[in-house]
Scaffold this motif. Structure first.
Motif, PDB file in Angstrom:
ATOM      1  N   MET A  53      43.142   8.237  12.408  1.00 55.90           N
ATOM      2  CA  MET A  53      42.014   8.787  13.150  1.00 55.90           C
ATOM      3  C   MET A  53      40.926   7.769  13.493  1.00 55.90           C
ATOM      4  SD  MET A  53      42.405  12.067  13.702  1.00 55.90           S
ATOM      5  CE  MET A  53      44.191  12.070  13.836  1.00 55.90           C
ATOM      6  N   GLY A  54      40.797   6.719  12.706  1.00 56.98           N
ATOM      7  CA  GLY A  54      39.637   5.846  12.828  1.00 56.98           C
ATOM      8  C   GLY A  54      39.769   4.754  13.865  1.00 56.98           C
ATOM      9  N   LEU A  55      38.649   4.079  14.122  1.00 58.20           N
ATOM     10  CA  LEU A  55      38.624   2.887  14.961  1.00 58.20           C
ATOM     11  C   LEU A  55      37.448   2.036  14.524  1.00 58.20           C
ATOM     12  CD1 LEU A  55      36.118   3.016  17.222  1.00 58.20           C
ATOM     13  CD2 LEU A  55      37.594   4.717  18.248  1.00 58.20           C
ATOM     14  N   HIS A  56      37.458   0.787  14.964  1.00 59.69           N
ATOM     15  CA  HIS A  56      36.359  -0.121  14.652  1.00 59.69           C
ATOM     16  C   HIS A  56      35.987  -0.866  15.921  1.00 59.69           C
ATOM     17  CE1 HIS A  56      36.659   0.591  10.335  1.00 59.69           C
ATOM     18  NE2 HIS A  56      37.979   0.568  10.500  1.00 59.69           N
ATOM     19  N   THR A  57      34.701  -0.862  16.235  1.00 56.90           N
ATOM     20  CA  THR A  57      34.229  -1.543  17.434  1.00 56.90           C
ATOM     21  C   THR A  57      32.812  -2.056  17.171  1.00 56.90           C
ATOM     22  OG1 THR A  57      33.860  -1.310  19.826  1.00 56.90           O
ATOM     23  CG2 THR A  57      33.342   0.593  18.451  1.00 56.90           C
ATOM     24  N   SER A  58      32.420  -3.069  17.905  1.00 56.96           N
ATOM     25  CA  SER A  58      31.189  -3.785  17.573  1.00 56.96           C
ATOM     26  C   SER A  58      29.926  -2.966  17.768  1.00 56.96           C
ATOM     27  CB  SER A  58      31.103  -5.060  18.418  1.00 56.96           C
ATOM     28  OG  SER A  58      31.066  -4.735  19.811  1.00 56.96           O
ATOM     29  N   TYR A  59      29.921  -1.999  18.671  1.00 59.41           N
ATOM     30  CA  TYR A  59      28.677  -1.277  18.960  1.00 59.41           C
ATOM     31  C   TYR A  59      28.397  -0.151  17.981  1.00 59.41           C
ATOM     32  CZ  TYR A  59      31.241   2.623  21.121  1.00 59.41           C
ATOM     33  OH  TYR A  59      32.065   3.702  21.350  1.00 59.41           O
ATOM     34  N   LEU A  60      29.336   0.170  17.110  1.00 56.95           N
ATOM     35  CA  LEU A  60      29.120   1.209  16.109  1.00 56.95           C
ATOM     36  C   LEU A  60      28.635   0.553  14.820  1.00 56.95           C
ATOM     37  CD1 LEU A  60      32.298   3.406  16.695  1.00 56.95           C
ATOM     38  CD2 LEU A  60      29.978   3.808  17.543  1.00 56.95           C
ATOM     39  N   ILE A  61      27.408   0.888  14.425  1.00 57.66           N
ATOM     40  CA  ILE A  61      26.816   0.295  13.229  1.00 57.66           C
ATOM     41  C   ILE A  61      27.295   1.073  12.010  1.00 57.66           C
ATOM     42  CG2 ILE A  61      24.665  -0.339  12.082  1.00 57.66           C
ATOM     43  CD1 ILE A  61      23.308  -0.204  14.827  1.00 57.66           C
ATOM     44  N   GLN A  62      28.002   0.404  11.137  1.00 60.20           N
ATOM     45  CA  GLN A  62      28.567   1.080   9.983  1.00 60.20           C
ATOM     46  C   GLN A  62      27.706   0.883   8.745  1.00 60.20           C
ATOM     47  OE1 GLN A  62      32.718  -0.538  10.447  1.00 60.20           O
ATOM     48  NE2 GLN A  62      33.201   1.640  10.452  1.00 60.20           N
ATOM     49  N   ASP A  63      27.779   1.833   7.848  1.00 65.10           N
ATOM     50  CA  ASP A  63      27.054   1.802   6.591  1.00 65.10           C
ATOM     51  C   ASP A  63      27.904   1.035   5.583  1.00 65.10           C
ATOM     52  OD1 ASP A  63      25.765   2.239   4.213  1.00 65.10           O
ATOM     53  OD2 ASP A  63      25.478   4.391   4.508  1.00 65.10           O
ATOM     54  N   ALA A  64      27.501  -0.204   5.294  1.00 68.73           N
ATOM     55  CA  ALA A  64      28.324  -1.068   4.440  1.00 68.73           C
ATOM     56  C   ALA A  64      28.441  -0.545   3.018  1.00 68.73           C
ATOM     57  CB  ALA A  64      27.739  -2.482   4.429  1.00 68.73           C
ATOM     58  N   GLU A  65      27.496   0.284   2.581  1.00 69.02           N
ATOM     59  CA  GLU A  65      27.500   0.756   1.200  1.00 69.02           C
ATOM     60  C   GLU A  65      28.164   2.123   1.041  1.00 69.02           C
ATOM     61  OE1 GLU A  65      23.508   0.789  -0.157  1.00 69.02           O
ATOM     62  OE2 GLU A  65      23.230  -1.388   0.027  1.00 69.02           O
ATOM     63  N   GLY A  66      28.561   2.731   2.130  1.00 70.01           N
ATOM     64  CA  GLY A  66      29.074   4.089   2.061  1.00 70.01           C
ATOM     65  C   GLY A  66      30.584   4.159   1.922  1.00 70.01           C
ATOM     66  N   PRO A  67      31.101   5.391   1.842  1.00 67.28           N
ATOM     67  CA  PRO A  67      32.543   5.604   1.693  1.00 67.28           C
ATOM     68  C   PRO A  67      33.282   5.630   3.029  1.00 67.28           C
ATOM     69  CG  PRO A  67      31.403   7.696   1.552  1.00 67.28           C
ATOM     70  CD  PRO A  67      30.335   6.640   1.718  1.00 67.28           C
ATOM     71  N   GLY A  68      32.669   5.123   4.075  1.00 61.93           N
ATOM     72  CA  GLY A  68      33.275   5.202   5.397  1.00 61.93           C
ATOM     73  C   GLY A  68      32.551   6.209   6.259  1.00 61.93           C
ATOM     74  N   ASP A  69      32.874   6.195   7.537  1.00 57.67           N
ATOM     75  CA  ASP A  69      32.179   7.059   8.484  1.00 57.67           C
ATOM     76  C   ASP A  69      32.907   8.385   8.697  1.00 57.67           C
ATOM     77  OD1 ASP A  69      29.802   5.702   9.438  1.00 57.67           O
ATOM     78  OD2 ASP A  69      31.175   4.167  10.178  1.00 57.67           O
ATOM     79  N   PRO A  70      32.156   9.444   8.974  1.00 56.90           N
ATOM     80  CA  PRO A  70      32.787  10.732   9.248  1.00 56.90           C
ATOM     81  C   PRO A  70      33.794  10.688  10.400  1.00 56.90           C
ATOM     82  CG  PRO A  70      30.454  11.047   8.829  1.00 56.90           C
ATOM     83  CD  PRO A  70      30.678   9.559   8.897  1.00 56.90           C
ATOM     84  N   PHE A  71      33.533   9.869  11.430  1.00 58.09           N
ATOM     85  CA  PHE A  71      34.443   9.866  12.583  1.00 58.09           C
ATOM     86  C   PHE A  71      35.824   9.326  12.230  1.00 58.09           C
ATOM     87  CE2 PHE A  71      32.721   5.497  13.202  1.00 58.09           C
ATOM     88  CZ  PHE A  71      33.905   4.802  13.372  1.00 58.09           C
ATOM     89  N   GLU A  72      35.951   8.629  11.095  1.00 58.11           N
ATOM     90  CA  GLU A  72      37.252   8.097  10.695  1.00 58.11           C
ATOM     91  C   GLU A  72      38.198   9.182  10.185  1.00 58.11           C
ATOM     92  OE1 GLU A  72      36.872   3.843   8.917  1.00 58.11           O
ATOM     93  OE2 GLU A  72      35.307   5.077   7.989  1.00 58.11           O
ATOM     94  N   LYS A  73      37.672  10.393   9.994  1.00 56.58           N
ATOM     95  CA  LYS A  73      38.478  11.461   9.388  1.00 56.58           C
ATOM     96  C   LYS A  73      38.788  12.597  10.357  1.00 56.58           C
ATOM     97  CE  LYS A  73      35.321  11.845   6.112  1.00 56.58           C
ATOM     98  NZ  LYS A  73      34.623  12.270   4.883  1.00 56.58           N
ATOM     99  N   VAL A  74      38.366  12.460  11.620  1.00 53.97           N
ATOM    100  CA  VAL A  74      38.542  13.530  12.609  1.00 53.97           C
ATOM    101  C   VAL A  74      38.934  12.922  13.956  1.00 53.97           C
ATOM    102  CG1 VAL A  74      36.871  15.039  11.447  1.00 53.97           C
ATOM    103  CG2 VAL A  74      36.099  13.492  13.248  1.00 53.97           C
TER     104      VAL A  74
END
Length: 463
Positions: free
Chosen positions: A316-337
């Motif tokens: 489900m996930g993707l990684h791109t430069s314009y999406l600012i990710q939370d380095a300390e978190g368990p991942g982003d919600p969009f990676e699961k849907v």
């Protein structure tokens, strides 16, 4: 143009007024709509206006014009499909979701939404007895929950077979053999179609719609290669649950990924006296459910649960430069849907769970099952009514002799308007199917349901 609170207040006040009037009408209004869609199009169509109108006037017009075309689905007298009402805390929190207007895809950008949904996900795993640490994604409904879980399964099965799905796609990939019970919900097949997996192998089911484990074993043994098995928690017509321990043992023997479609049945695990129905289901790989059904939150509340986080986030996930990710978190919600942009669907789920607590959810599920049993008992006492299923959960399927009589009684019930029950076809018979899904369905609604069926049957017989 200014956008202060004063710009919103009149429209919000109008919406609150109309919403309250609608909710007050539910106990007494006929369940069915008074006008069909073709009689309503004039109020909402025609040429696009050249000039606009005040926001509060738009709300007034919308509510007044729509009213005769509204179905009282939130009523405790609606039994037509597996559709719950909305709990007060869930409804009010859903209004807040719209007012907050947060895109809930990124943890860094919308931390409150992420924290709420993470809390709701953790509570769901605890409530349903599913593996701690599983990923929980909030999707549109049960169809996309099944799609998401099986997409993770597709990724894992192909990766284990040495195939890079992301790089090479499906063309030329090892074929994934898919297996379903004969009485699975049709949306399971739809999810397979979306995933490019083709038509599943159909495995025999018993007289209540439960998959037959021996038939699954024989079907899996009839070929080789990656396999995906979809089991069912809550049959559409009988409410029955597949025999999870034996079916899972067989699936594991053949190395299959197991997904469970629990659109309304997964919630049986929340009531201690019903947990036997879901025994062993925690050993599956993924699960799909819909909170707008048994939990009674607004629509757009599907839930996908996957044990294998890597498989889900890879699918489900993707990684791109314009999406600012939370380095300390368990991942982003969009990676699961399946979406990047979405409303914070998990907030009403959190609100419902917070307002009910563990005991309240158990009481709510228990109440739905009790109401279904009471309706079944009341109908079985009527001359000429045959209850066709073993009523152990929230579904009741009945017939009135021949198919023509059953169809006539169903039409008469809908025309009467006191309740709404839908016709269906099960085990080569036309039936009346009664789904008990609303938290408000209790004594008065049960008695009204039985009385409405009895009077409809008497009218058809000319008594």
């Amino acid at each position: 143009m200014p956008h202060g609170e004063e710009e919103y207040a009149p429209a919000l006040a109008a919406a609150a007024r109309h919403a309250s009037a609608w909710l007050r009408s539910l106990p007494d209004r006929p369940v069915g709509p008074r006008l069909p869609a073709h009689d309503l199009t004039g109020a909402f169509g025609g040429p696009l206006p050249t000039s606009g109108m005040r926001a509060e006037d738009v709300v007034d017009l919308l509510a007044q014009a729509a009213e005769p075309g509204l179905m009282a689905m939130p009523s405790g007298r609606f039994f037509g499909w597996v559709i719950g009402g909305t709990l007060p805390a869930a409804l009010a929190s859903d209004w807040l979701v719209s007012a907050w207007d947060q895109n809930a895809g990124l943890r860094y950008a919308t931390p409150a939404m992420a924290a709420i949904e993470e809390g709701a996900g953790s509570w769901l795993l605890e409530l349903l007895g599913l593996p701690a640490g599983s990923d929980v994604g909030f999707v549109t409904g049960a169809t996309m929950a099944n799609f998401t879980g099986m997409a993770a399964g597709r990724w894992r099965l192909l990766a284990d077979a040495g195939w890079d799905l992301d790089r090479d796609g499906l063309s030329g990939a090892p074929r994934i053999r898919c297996f379903v019970g004969r009485e699975r919900h049709d949306t399971v097949d739809l999810a397979f179609r979306y995933l490019g997996l083709g038509r599943p192998v159909v495995v025999d089911a018993d007289d209540q719609g439960r998959l037959v484990p021996a038939a699954l074993d024989a079907a899996l043994a009839g070929g080789a290669g990656p396999a995906l098995v979809c089991l069912q928690a809550g049959n559409l017509h009988s409410g029955a649950f597949d025999p999870f321990p034996e079916a899972l043992r067989i699936a594991r023997k053949h190395g299959a990924w197991v997904h469970i479609d629990g659109a309304f049945g997964l919630w049986a695990a929340a009531a201690p006296e019903l947990r036997d129905l879901t025994a062993g289901y925690e050993d599956a790989d993924s699960w799909g459910t819909d909170a707008h059904k048994t939990l009674n939150v607004p629509y757009d509340s599907g839930i996908a649960i996957v044990r294998d986080s890597t498989a889900l986030r890879s699918a489900m996930g993707l990684h791109t430069s314009y999406l600012i990710q939370d380095a300390e978190g368990p991942g982003d919600p969009f990676e699961k849907v399946p979406e990047l942009s979405r409303r914070a669907r998990g907030v009403p789920v959190w609100a419902a769970l917070k307002s009910l607590g563990r005991d309240g959810v158990a009481t709510q599920v228990r109440g739905l099952v009790a109401a279904a049993s009471e309706i079944a008992a009341g109908l079985a006492a009527l001359d000429g009514v045959e209850v066709l299923n073993d009523v152990g959960y929230t579904q009741v399927s009945v017939a009135f002799g021949d198919d023509a009589t059953t169809r006539a009684v169903t039409a008469r019930i809908i025309a009467d308007g006191r309740v709404w029950m839908s016709g269906s076809r099960w085990r080569d018979r036309d039936i009346l199917r009664i789904s008990v899904s609303n938290w408000q369905t209790a004594g008065d609604e049960v008695r009204t349901a039985v009385a409405a069926v009895g009077s409809a049957l008497a009218a058809v017989r000319g008594i």
